[in-house]
Design a protein around this motif. Structure first.
Motif, PDB file in Angstrom:
ATOM      1  N   THR A 173       6.014   5.722  -1.508  1.00  0.00           N
ATOM      2  CA  THR A 173       5.536   6.563  -2.606  1.00  0.00           C
ATOM      3  C   THR A 173       6.254   6.194  -3.894  1.00  0.00           C
ATOM      4  O   THR A 173       7.502   6.077  -3.919  1.00  0.00           O
ATOM      5  CB  THR A 173       5.780   8.049  -2.312  1.00  0.00           C
ATOM      6  N   LEU A 174       5.463   6.011  -4.934  1.00  0.00           N
ATOM      7  CA  LEU A 174       6.032   5.798  -6.267  1.00  0.00           C
ATOM      8  C   LEU A 174       6.145   7.162  -6.922  1.00  0.00           C
ATOM      9  O   LEU A 174       5.127   7.755  -7.296  1.00  0.00           O
ATOM     10  CB  LEU A 174       5.143   4.866  -7.093  1.00  0.00           C
TER      11      LEU A 174
ATOM     12  N   ILE B  16      -1.955   9.982  -5.419  1.00  0.00           N
ATOM     13  CA  ILE B  16      -3.007   8.995  -5.654  1.00  0.00           C
ATOM     14  C   ILE B  16      -2.738   7.786  -4.753  1.00  0.00           C
ATOM     15  O   ILE B  16      -1.803   7.013  -5.000  1.00  0.00           O
ATOM     16  CB  ILE B  16      -3.044   8.544  -7.130  1.00  0.00           C
ATOM     17  N   PRO B  17      -3.503   7.582  -3.703  1.00  0.00           N
ATOM     18  CA  PRO B  17      -3.337   6.387  -2.866  1.00  0.00           C
ATOM     19  C   PRO B  17      -3.709   5.120  -3.652  1.00  0.00           C
ATOM     20  O   PRO B  17      -4.756   5.070  -4.308  1.00  0.00           O
ATOM     21  CB  PRO B  17      -4.307   6.609  -1.702  1.00  0.00           C
TER      22      PRO B  17
ATOM     23  N   ASN C 148       0.853  -1.185   0.000  1.00  0.00           N
ATOM     24  CA  ASN C 148       0.000   0.000   0.000  1.00  0.00           C
ATOM     25  C   ASN C 148       0.888   1.233   0.000  1.00  0.00           C
ATOM     26  O   ASN C 148       1.856   1.320   0.769  1.00  0.00           O
ATOM     27  CB  ASN C 148      -0.915   0.041   1.229  1.00  0.00           C
ATOM     28  N   GLY C 149       0.576   2.170  -0.886  1.00  0.00           N
ATOM     29  CA  GLY C 149       1.347   3.393  -0.972  1.00  0.00           C
ATOM     30  C   GLY C 149       0.600   4.417  -1.785  1.00  0.00           C
ATOM     31  O   GLY C 149      -0.641   4.432  -1.807  1.00  0.00           O
ATOM     32  N   SER C 150       1.355   5.239  -2.504  1.00  0.00           N
ATOM     33  CA  SER C 150       0.715   6.285  -3.305  1.00  0.00           C
ATOM     34  C   SER C 150       1.588   6.595  -4.509  1.00  0.00           C
ATOM     35  O   SER C 150       2.796   6.314  -4.526  1.00  0.00           O
ATOM     36  CB  SER C 150       0.483   7.552  -2.476  1.00  0.00           C
ATOM     37  N   ILE C 151       0.938   7.169  -5.532  1.00  0.00           N
ATOM     38  CA  ILE C 151       1.635   7.623  -6.727  1.00  0.00           C
ATOM     39  C   ILE C 151       1.753   9.131  -6.650  1.00  0.00           C
ATOM     40  O   ILE C 151       0.749   9.830  -6.464  1.00  0.00           O
ATOM     41  CB  ILE C 151       0.862   7.207  -8.010  1.00  0.00           C
ATOM     42  N   SER C 152       2.991   9.618  -6.780  1.00  0.00           N
ATOM     43  CA  SER C 152       3.221  11.046  -6.762  1.00  0.00           C
ATOM     44  C   SER C 152       3.276  11.543  -8.198  1.00  0.00           C
ATOM     45  O   SER C 152       4.223  11.270  -8.930  1.00  0.00           O
ATOM     46  CB  SER C 152       4.531  11.367  -6.030  1.00  0.00           C
TER      47      SER C 152
END
Length: 386
Positions: A91-92, A16-17, A6-10
């Motif tokens: 975070t990606l 964007i979670p 679980n993470g997010s796109i920067s």
């Protein structure tokens, strides 16, 4: 489907979670376990210390870093790793957007599906997906998963965003020394190869399946039922051979296009593919080819004949005009010769008629004497009986 990260796109100032799901399944591949041949029991793997030979429980297993020379092991704790800077741990971070062709397929590693994590993430997720698909680009970024940072590529696929982890450029080995050098290829060989590529058609994914896995499953089922497995018929694979590349390509093209063509059609196919005169493959094909050549030659000759006659006629007229006597003395000599020629012709005709008359007279006399002799002979024969 269970998420594994679980993470997010920067994406610029947009976050964007997302949840990450494994996109591939390798459990269906053939997998064997090690057993003891004596009793058939499965062999277990145990973690044993190299110093005391004792088995080590999982709670006592830690991390170590082996130096490049392989001589020393450095102990690394979880606290040491937690103090390291790793902004991509959760975070990606997207670095750029590029064409998919710019990514070397050798760098592709594992594939994951990315899904929105929560209702608030649905809209920015859909915006990024549509932008990737409409602009026909892929996103390149970095992400840390399972304690390691790696490159990642995002692309739109089947209504979702797919993430491919990538190898670093220095992890891809060069191809130097692998491919042959200075190989001369003929143009017709390349054309045949391209024709074969076009003839094979498109790939149907539904027809792809693992034949080896199915054979293993049948083998296991037979052994469970106590039956003797039947060996499958397999054709022996040929060893290394020196082949005629052009002939092999032609045969492959014919096989890909369907049934074998007739002899004449085969010759035409070979001609169109090679761009030169076809080889003599059969008597029928040779006969048809010869007939076609003869007909073509006769047609060409018929077209050329009128031109040749006209040219010959003009040449004869020129020669005759060049040979006309212009000297008046020559004309007089020709005129003097004409009466002589007439006299000769008259003499010849007179001698011919005289000869014919003599022949007729001699023939008539001969016939008269023969008739007289026959009459005398008859009279004599009548007088003899008396």
């Amino acid at each position: 489907m269970r998420s594994i990260w679980n993470g997010s796109i920067s994406f610029g100032l947009v976050t964007i979670p997302v949840k990450t799901y494994t996109a591939t399944d390798r459990t269906s591949s053939v997998s064997f376990v090690r057993i003891h041949e004596k009793d058939g029991a499965q062999i277990q793997y145990r973690k044993v210390c190299e110093l005391d030979g004792e088995e080590v429980p999982n709670e006592e297993v830690g991390k170590g870093y082996l130096t490049p020379d392989g001589e020393a092991v450095v102990r690394i704790t979880d606290d040491d790793l937690s103090r390291l800077p790793m902004p991509t741990a959760k975070t990606l971070a997207i670095l750029s957007f590029v064409d998919a062709a710019e990514i070397d397929p050798l760098q592709l590693d594992k594939a994951y599906y990315l899904g929105p994590n929560g209702l608030s993430a649905a809209k920015p997720y859909a915006v990024l997906r549509e932008a990737l698909e409409h602009h026909q680009k892929v996103a390149i970024g970095k992400v840390a998963m399972r304690g390691r940072e790696t490159l990642a590529m995002l692309r739109a696929h089947d209504g979702a965003i797919v993430m491919h982890t990538l190898l670093w450029p220095d992890q891809v080995r060069p191809a130097s020394g692998v491919a042959p050098e200075n190989v001369k290829l003929r143009e017709n060989e390349l054309k045949l190869a391209e024709t074969l590529m076009d003839s094979l058609g498109e790939l149907d994914p539904t027809e792809l399946h693992d034949d080896y896995r199915e054979a293993v499953e049948q083998l296991v089922a037979a052994k469970l039922e106590g039956e003797e497995p039947v060996a499958a018929e397999t054709s022996a694979s040929p060893g290394a051979q020196v082949i005629d590349l052009t002939a092999a390509l032609e045969k492959s093209v014919r096989a890909a296009q369907g049934a074998e063509p007739e002899a004449g059609a085969e010759s035409a196919t070979v001609t169109s593919l090679r761009g030169r005169k076809p080889a003599k493959r059969s008597a029928a094909g040779t006969k048809k080819t010869t007939t076609a050549k003869t007909a073509a030659a006769e047609t060409a000759a018929a077209k050329t004949a009128p031109a040749k006659k006209t040219a010959g006629k003009k040449t004869t007229e020129k020669q005759f005009a060049a040979r006309k006597p212009t000297d008046k003395a020559a004309e007089k000599k020709t005129a003097q010769k004409k009466p002589a020629q007439k006299k000769t012709a008259a003499t010849t005709a007179k001698s011919t008629s005289t000869s014919a008359s003599s022949t007729a007279k001699s023939s008539a006399g001969s016939n008269t004497r023969t008739t007289a002799k026959k009459t005398a002979a008859k009279k004599t024969s009548k007088k003899s009986p008396a």
